[in-house]
Design an enzyme around this catalytic site. Structure first.
Site, PDB file in Angstrom:
ATOM      1  N   GLU A  46      36.592  29.655  35.703  1.00 24.80           N
ATOM      2  CA  GLU A  46      36.262  30.884  34.977  1.00 24.80           C
ATOM      3  C   GLU A  46      36.585  30.661  33.509  1.00 24.80           C
ATOM      4  OE1 GLU A  46      38.179  34.518  36.289  1.00 24.80           O
ATOM      5  OE2 GLU A  46      36.840  35.690  35.002  1.00 24.80           O
ATOM      6  N   CYS A 260      36.387  37.711  37.387  1.00 21.09           N
ATOM      7  CA  CYS A 260      36.021  39.010  36.801  1.00 21.09           C
ATOM      8  C   CYS A 260      34.928  38.891  35.748  1.00 21.09           C
ATOM      9  CB  CYS A 260      37.241  39.654  36.161  1.00 21.09           C
ATOM     10  SG  CYS A 260      38.473  40.164  37.350  1.00 21.09           S
ATOM     11  N   ASN A 391      32.045  39.675  42.837  1.00 17.12           N
ATOM     12  CA  ASN A 391      33.363  39.031  42.815  1.00 17.12           C
ATOM     13  C   ASN A 391      34.340  39.908  43.574  1.00 17.12           C
ATOM     14  OD1 ASN A 391      35.517  37.249  42.095  1.00 17.12           O
ATOM     15  ND2 ASN A 391      36.045  38.651  40.441  1.00 17.12           N
ATOM     16  N   GLU A 392      35.235  40.599  42.857  1.00 13.59           N
ATOM     17  CA  GLU A 392      36.193  41.452  43.570  1.00 13.59           C
ATOM     18  C   GLU A 392      35.614  42.855  43.667  1.00 13.59           C
ATOM     19  OE1 GLU A 392      39.748  40.831  41.283  1.00 13.59           O
ATOM     20  OE2 GLU A 392      40.415  39.217  42.602  1.00 13.59           O
TER      21      GLU A 392
END
Ligand code: AHR
Length: 685
Positions: A46, A260, A391-392
């Site tokens: 990331e 994120c 993602n989350e």
């Protein structure tokens, strides 16, 4: 008499073992339980902590296209000390915003020169916390430039020149060159200018000066400086030491671009892969969401220029032999931030982005998106087999959106495997999504654990009771033990966290039939520019080192094996009652897993001793395979749980290797306090 002697001998032995608290491990070398997926141990990339810009992307100039919110951020207009107020207000360097002509890269610099001498007027770029410069290395300078017709009239033999200069932290010149714009036949179109020069000294905090000379008006954009020792020598490429340290792990996959960053603070800032391919000058930058994310680690100069874009990610995956695993936005922004979601009736473009990404990666060189890949220099497909949706993300809104992506992707690409989110917490959001994703037959379930070291020790059995029949396999997509607490800037990459992760990873490996992928997160951090800690690999502008956690990851991934074999662990508790066979136990702070490697004909046993004292153990190899009379033992150990690696002392926690003798099919030895050991023993039929 003989029997009595044997009885006494056995009892003496037993008492000795019991006194030492000896544990025994029995490994069945000829009864493989399941394959270990080739993807088992991978990496998570990331752009956080200056991971891409200022990190692996080797560009040395910060804000090269003047598109940061403050267009001169990273730059300083330089004049002699003797300059006056009228020099200051001369407006000889302006930022022009041509918003109407160029929406992607609207800003450029206009320099107006009137018989300027070298040293009268310049621009200085500070780099990303300075620039890492190496003695005797060639540096490639490039710039987009144009002149206006007015310049020609005023030339009178004083054509503009740019004197290029690298200066050390102390202010000494450590490299210089001259760039002379080509003014012949110029109209107002932009052209690319290039020159190179060699550095005369090494410095990790250098700066770059451009001094202007001559007369005329010259427009400048995309001012760039790259080292030539990039990975595979690619022009405008990636930092070789940072890729090498990844390649050394022999990762099974690489997940990108996050994290994120996929979701974005809001939907406008979400990661849009289509904006990251093609000519670098045409890739529109966005603010990096980590710019403001962590309150006490604000990084106002953190942007994503996408010099490292999706083509480069796929290429990196191919270079290091890792399966590519891109994650796409599912129509939801970060649920910790704005929580924006796209209305279902407007989700079409998001789904189309995912479909087009598959064509970009795998389509023929004459398909619309495959052609773009081919035009960038890779006519052959990148062999994409899996992708993540979100993602989350969590909640019913996620499931609704996931369903739409799944239907569209499977209709066109039935073999594409999808990684589905489990939210963010290993209990709450997980429990809700677990059964739903399994019902949907999502291929992978992406679990994240940012927990304290004890959680990792307590959860080594997390997957022992997982549904073996479910089509959904586990992807431990992000994990790292937190020495303080998640998002704390006090977290350390110490041995306490690393040994807990090693213990947990034995649990993942024992359950390799349900756990098919795992990756530590985050990956990189710049020592002068990080927002989040802990991280696997730390760098400055010239050096990089693997943390204690990196050493654990590397030991697992480079000693993976191809199949798991049963390992039973029996603590001798000082009585004669037979204990039930269990695969592993942490009663005595010992954690273990074992595999065999079909290719190298080896059994590979991993044992963590998480106790602060040495423990006598016995390893019994059973089965119809002969074993060699020696074992290679690789040990990662430190008596101090607070021990950390650093740029100056990168090997405080580093593996050591030795060879030991094996008598029969048994190894008896003491496992050092706080140690992680791997035993590799050759097998013969
Ligand atoms: O790894 C850092 C962040 O932690 C990731 O971006 C996110 O997915 C998680 O919350």
């Amino acid at each position: 008499m003989k029997n009595l002697k044997l009885f006494i001998f056995c009892n003496v032995l037993f008492l000795k073992f019991a006194a030492q608290g000896q544990a025994s491990f029995t490994i069945q070398t000829d009864k493989p339980i399941a394959d270990v997926a080739s993807t088992m141990w991978g990496i998570f990339f990331e752009d956080i902590n200056l991971g891409a810009d200022g990190g692996i992307y080797a560009e040395l100039i910060k804000n090269r296209s003047f598109e940061f919110t403050k267009p001169l951020m990273g730059w300083k207009i330089t004049r002699p000390k003797t300059s006056t107020y009228s020099d200051f207000i001369a407006s000889d360097i302006l930022v022009v915003n041509q918003q109407e002509q160029n929406k992607i890269n609207p800003h450029f610099i206009r320099v107006t020169l009137k018989n300027h001498k070298k040293g009268d007027l310049g621009l200085q770029n500070e780099g990303f916390r300075g620039m890492g410069i190496k003695k005797d290395l060639r540096y490639d300078f490039s710039v987009l430039y144009r002149t206006s017709p007015a310049s020609f009239k005023n030339l009178r033999g004083l054509e503009p020149k740019m004197h290029l200069e690298l200066v050390s932290e102390k202010g000494e010149t450590i490299g210089s060159g001259v760039f002379e714009p080509n003014l012949v036949g110029l109209d107002l179109t932009w052209q690319k200018g290039e020159t190179s020069f060699v550095a005369t000294a090494t410095d990790s905090k250098a700066k770059f000066n451009i001094w202007f000379e001559g007369t005329g008006v010259i427009d400048l954009d995309f001012i760039s400086l790259f080292p030539t020792d990039t990975w595979k020598g690619r022009k405008g490429g990636l930092r070789a030491d940072m890729i090498q340290i990844l390649a050394d792990m022999k990762p099974g996959f690489i997940r990108f671009p996050g994290g994120c960053i996929v979701e974005g603070f809001n939907l406008a800032q979400r990661y849009q892969w289509k904006n990251t391919i093609g000519k670098v000058e045409d890739r529109q930058l966005v603010i990096n969401r980590w710019n403001t994310e962590i309150a006490n680690r604000q990084t106002p100069d953190y942007y994503q220029t996408f010099g490292l874009g999706f083509f480069e990610y796929f290429q990196m995956a191919e270079d290091i032999g890792a399966a590519p695993l891109p994650i796409v936005n599912c129509g939801m922004a970060c649920q910790f931030n704005t929580c924006e979601i796209v209305p279902i009736e407007q989700i079409g473009p998001y789904v189309q982005d995912a479909l087009d990404l598959i064509e970009f990666a795998n389509g023929s060189a004459i398909s619309k998106w495959g052609k773009k890949r081919a035009d960038m220099g890779h006519p052959l497909p990148f062999n994409l087999k899996m992708m993540g949706i979100g993602n989350e993300n969590w909640g019913p809104q996620y499931l609704e959106r996931l369903g739409i992506f799944q239907k569209a992707i499977k209709a066109k690409y039935p073999d594409m495997k999808l990684v589905c989110s489990s939210g963010v917490f290993p209990d709450e959001s997980f429990n809700f999504l677990d059964s739903a994703v399994r019902k949907m037959k999502g291929e992978f379930f992406d679990e994240h654990y940012y927990q304290n070291p004890q959680w990792f020790l307590d959860n080594t059995h997390r997957y022992d009771s997982y549904d073996r029949k479910s089509a959904t396999k586990v992807f431990a997509g992000e994990y790292a033990a937190q020495s303080d607490h998640v998002v704390s800037t006090e977290n350390k990459n110490n041995w306490r966290t690393a040994i807990a992760e090693a213990a947990f990873m034995t649990g993942l490996e024992r359950n390799a039939d349900v756990v098919n992928m795992a990756s530590y997160a985050p990956l990189f951090a710049h020592v002068d520019g990080w927002q989040w800690t802990p991280n696997l690999i730390w760098v400055d502008n010239l050096r990089s080192f693997g943390s204690a956690n990196y050493q654990v990851q590397k030991m697992f991934s480079t000693n993976k094996g191809t199949q798991i074999v049963p390992i039973n662990h029996e603590p001798l508790l000082g009585n004669c009652i037979p204990k039930p066979k269990v695969q592993s136990s942490n009663l005595d702070s010992l954690y273990a897993s074992s595999t065999i490697d079909k290719n190298s004909s080896e059994v590979i046993i991993k044992i963590v001793n998480a106790l602060g004292k040495s423990q006598a153990i016995e390893i019994n190899l059973v089965g119809n395979k002969q074993i060699s009379s020696t074992a290679r033992v690789i040990v990662l150990q430190n008596d101090n749980l607070e021990a950390v690696n650093s740029l100056d002392n990168p090997m405080v926690v580093a593996p050591k290797e030795q060879t030991i003798e094996i008598k029969g099919k048994k190894i008896s030895l003491n496992l050092a306090a706080y140690s992680f050991s791997i035993f590799k023993i050759k097998l013969n039929e």
